[in-house]
Design a protein around this motif. Sequence first.
Motif: not given
Length: 120
Positions: A7, A10-11, A18, A114-116
């Motif tokens: 988790s 995000g952007l 982050l 999880t996308q960064v």
Amino acid sequence: QVQLVESGGGLVQPGGSLRLSCVVSGTILSINVMGWYRQAPGKQRELVATITNSEDTAYTDSVKGRFTVSRDNAENTVYLQMNNLIPEDTAVYYCHYEQTSIWGTTLHYWGQGTQVTVSS
């Protein structure tokens, strides 16, 4: 069975920060290595950082001085603090767990990713 859940993605704008988290559940052996991989579009998957049960750490050259990997053994959680992010850090980040028993058996486990995204 061992399961990993990431988790914190995000952007974020360039220069931002982050913190990724990964919780490992199941049967945990005392000797193990946790870490993070990432894969950008059209690129090969690469190792980002690792940390052993004794808290020995290692980083790929491109993130040294910007990223910090840590772990909380009581909570079976590994973290990746990412500072001074640049667009090249954009990728799907995968948590990785490796454990070796006293009988010499080594097992590997992966999170779902999880996308960064680092963009203006």
